[in-house]
Enzyme design. Structure first.
Site, PDB file in Angstrom:
ATOM      1  N   LYS A   1     -26.456-116.711  28.767  1.00 11.74           N
ATOM      2  CA  LYS A   1     -26.930-117.029  27.420  1.00 11.74           C
ATOM      3  C   LYS A   1     -26.189-118.452  27.132  1.00 11.74           C
ATOM      4  O   LYS A   1     -26.925-119.353  26.457  1.00 11.74           O
ATOM      5  CB  LYS A   1     -26.330-115.780  26.538  1.00 11.74           C
ATOM      6  CG  LYS A   1     -26.756-116.294  25.034  1.00 11.74           C
ATOM      7  CD  LYS A   1     -25.834-115.358  24.356  1.00 11.74           C
ATOM      8  CE  LYS A   1     -25.716-116.131  22.748  1.00 11.74           C
ATOM      9  NZ  LYS A   1     -24.483-115.267  22.159  1.00 11.74           N
TER      10      LYS A   1
ATOM     11  N   LYS B   1     -18.515-125.591  22.229  1.00 10.53           N
ATOM     12  CA  LYS B   1     -18.641-124.329  22.994  1.00 10.53           C
ATOM     13  C   LYS B   1     -19.653-124.367  24.091  1.00 10.53           C
ATOM     14  O   LYS B   1     -19.253-124.199  25.370  1.00 10.53           O
ATOM     15  CB  LYS B   1     -18.843-123.196  22.046  1.00 10.53           C
ATOM     16  CG  LYS B   1     -19.075-121.875  22.982  1.00 10.53           C
ATOM     17  CD  LYS B   1     -17.796-121.221  23.449  1.00 10.53           C
ATOM     18  CE  LYS B   1     -18.015-119.900  24.289  1.00 10.53           C
ATOM     19  NZ  LYS B   1     -18.388-118.769  23.067  1.00 10.53           N
TER      20      LYS B   1
ATOM     21  N   THR C   1     -21.772-116.987  19.473  1.00 10.15           N
ATOM     22  CA  THR C   1     -22.188-118.227  20.360  1.00 10.15           C
ATOM     23  C   THR C   1     -23.555-118.465  20.006  1.00 10.15           C
ATOM     24  O   THR C   1     -24.461-117.402  20.393  1.00 10.15           O
ATOM     25  CB  THR C   1     -21.782-118.212  21.507  1.00 10.15           C
ATOM     26  OG1 THR C   1     -20.382-118.166  21.635  1.00 10.15           O
ATOM     27  CG2 THR C   1     -22.212-119.416  22.216  1.00 10.15           C
TER      28      THR C   1
END
Length: 293
Positions: A237, A162, A87
């Site tokens: 994050k 995402k 990611t």
């Protein structure tokens, strides 16, 4: 069957690589720290990638993905497909893809949803950005690691969806925690709360799968002292990546910002290693504003 170099064998990468090996692919892995059993291990990323048709990276951040992919394309310019399941920022994915194309190879971004359980069980959801032909080449491998594989368009779009997904998830988890705590203080048994809400319009993955109260859902991290399926530090994050994307596109994400602030406080308080659903403890400890609502 395909020869795959798998770079990054952490909590997510190791079970994903194992599933590829069990599906019959030749898999050589490399990780600086993790040395899982059941996978052929190489002494370096370059050694893992030697003669590989496909290189898969599963790394903590975009800077490392960039470093590894750049190193591999420079060490061996043989055209191959690079699949990044990390990611990272949308802009990073697009920049890495540009570099890979200049080196004569192909790149797709394919971040995942489903956590460690999904990686272990081969039930991950892959969201993929890249050219149609590259997606088609990668899909058989992704199917061996996941139960949902969706082509989302151009390079970077996998990372885009995402970021959006995890921003939604973070907000859901926080508001669910608030509602659970409110319900308990109003006299509701959490089991009755679950029975109603899980069949009503307020239901969500945060409740039906990741309920933050022990005893409500089998397999929930709450049953195991919030041992992470997806750690709070990783959620932070991903939220920061979403906030970067919001800034870059001029999008006002008020609830996303609020969730980012709450997870930042939670992680800074030393809880980053807990599952992100443990945010309920911060809600339990908080007090309403002095002026009331």
């Amino acid at each position: 069957m395909t020869t795959v170099a798998f770079i990054g064998l952490g909590n997510m990468g190791a079970p994903m690589a194992t599933n590829l090996s069990q599906a019959g692919h030749t898999v050589r892995g490399f990780d600086l720290v993790s040395k899982p059993s059941g996978i052929e291990l190489a002494d370096s990323a370059e050694a893992a990638a030697a003669d590989a048709d496909v290189v898969i990276t599963s790394l903590p951040n975009g800077m490392l993905v960039d470093q590894v992919v750049t190193s591999l394309t420079e060490a061996d310019p043989t055209p191959r497909l690079y699949i990044d399941v990390s990611t990272i920022a949308v802009s990073q994915a697009r920049e890495i893809a540009r570099k890979v194309a200049e080196a004569g190879s192909r790149f797709i971004d394919a971040p995942v949803s489903g956590g460690i359980v999904g990686a272990t069980n081969g039930t991950l959801a892959f969201m993929v950005g890249g050219a149609e032909e590259d997606f088609a080449a990668a899909k058989p491998l992704l199917v061996d690691m996941g139960s949902s594989v969706t082509h989302c368009g151009a390079i970077g779009n996998g990372q885009a969806v995402k970021a959006c997904n995890n921003m939604i998830l973070a907000v859901h988890q926080i508001v669910l925690a608030e509602a659970l705590v409110l319900g308990q203080r109003l006299g509701l048994d959490p089991r009755d709360f679950f029975e109603v809400i899980s069949h009503a319009t307020g239901n969500s993955w945060a409740l039906s799968v990741n309920a933050p109260v022990p005893g409500l859902v089998e397999g929930s991290p709450a049953n195991h002292e919030f041992a992470p399926g997806f750690a709070a530090a990783l959620m932070l994050k991903d939220l920061n990546l979403a906030m970067q994307a919001a800034h870059d596109t001029g999008t006002d994400t008020a609830l996303g910002r609020a969730a980012t602030e709450q997870y930042a406080e939670f992680v800074e308080a030393g809880h980053g290693g807990l599952d992100f659903s443990a945010i309920i403890s911060a809600v339990e400890a908080s007090q309403p504003p002095a002026a009331g609502w």
